[in-house]
Motif scaffolding. Sequence first.
Motif, PDB file in Angstrom:
ATOM      1  N   ILE A 157       9.662   6.627   6.835  1.00 26.67           N
ATOM      2  CA  ILE A 157       9.459   7.769   6.125  1.00 26.67           C
ATOM      3  C   ILE A 157       7.985   8.144   6.442  1.00 26.67           C
ATOM      4  CG2 ILE A 157       9.386   8.093   3.609  1.00 26.67           C
ATOM      5  CD1 ILE A 157      12.051   6.164   3.633  1.00 26.67           C
ATOM      6  N   GLU A 158       7.260   7.302   7.080  1.00 27.25           N
ATOM      7  CA  GLU A 158       5.785   7.372   6.526  1.00 27.25           C
ATOM      8  C   GLU A 158       5.412   7.877   7.741  1.00 27.25           C
ATOM      9  OE1 GLU A 158       1.808   7.384   5.391  1.00 27.25           O
ATOM     10  OE2 GLU A 158       3.420   7.070   4.215  1.00 27.25           O
ATOM     11  N   LEU A 217       6.625  11.736   6.487  1.00 19.15           N
ATOM     12  CA  LEU A 217       5.135  12.869   5.999  1.00 19.15           C
ATOM     13  C   LEU A 217       4.128  12.313   6.734  1.00 19.15           C
ATOM     14  CD1 LEU A 217       5.451   9.904   3.106  1.00 19.15           C
ATOM     15  CD2 LEU A 217       6.389  12.411   2.814  1.00 19.15           C
ATOM     16  N   LEU A 249       4.517  15.851   8.830  1.00 19.57           N
ATOM     17  CA  LEU A 249       4.659  16.622   7.459  1.00 19.57           C
ATOM     18  C   LEU A 249       2.966  17.059   7.342  1.00 19.57           C
ATOM     19  CD1 LEU A 249       7.641  16.322   5.721  1.00 19.57           C
ATOM     20  CD2 LEU A 249       7.195  18.521   6.953  1.00 19.57           C
ATOM     21  N   ASP A 250       2.140  16.475   6.499  1.00 14.96           N
ATOM     22  CA  ASP A 250       0.753  16.252   6.617  1.00 14.96           C
ATOM     23  C   ASP A 250       0.283  17.036   7.787  1.00 14.96           C
ATOM     24  OD1 ASP A 250      -1.843  16.516   4.775  1.00 14.96           O
ATOM     25  OD2 ASP A 250      -2.187  14.685   6.628  1.00 14.96           O
TER      26      ASP A 250
END
Length: 125
Positions: free
Chosen positions: A104-105, A108, A111-112
Amino acid sequence: YFRDGERRVIQRLLDGAPKGLATGGGAFIQPETRAAIQAGAISVWLKADRDLILARVRRRSTRPLLKTGDPAAVVDRLIAERYPIYDEADIHIQSRDVAHDVVIENVLVALDDYFSRGTTEKVEG
């Protein structure tokens, strides 16, 4: 019939507020569904290697495609058929045998990175 219903649901879910939507592997393979995802979302491919897929599917007996024939041969065929299409995803994350929070990290962060680039360039994570 199932894939047609799946496509309609995905299209309906993509029409509205931003959200995370996890599809099964077969959904992105369908051209109309893939086009809807590409038009209305950022796609993330959690790419797993063959050995990891086999280890995961052997833990469950609920995969219809793996109930007939040799599971390894089926996985090899699906990888050959599907990975070139999955490669169209905007973001690629290498899946591995770690805690879900780690992946998940990774998503994220990717995505950033994707948004900070301000382009449609693919992101590997």
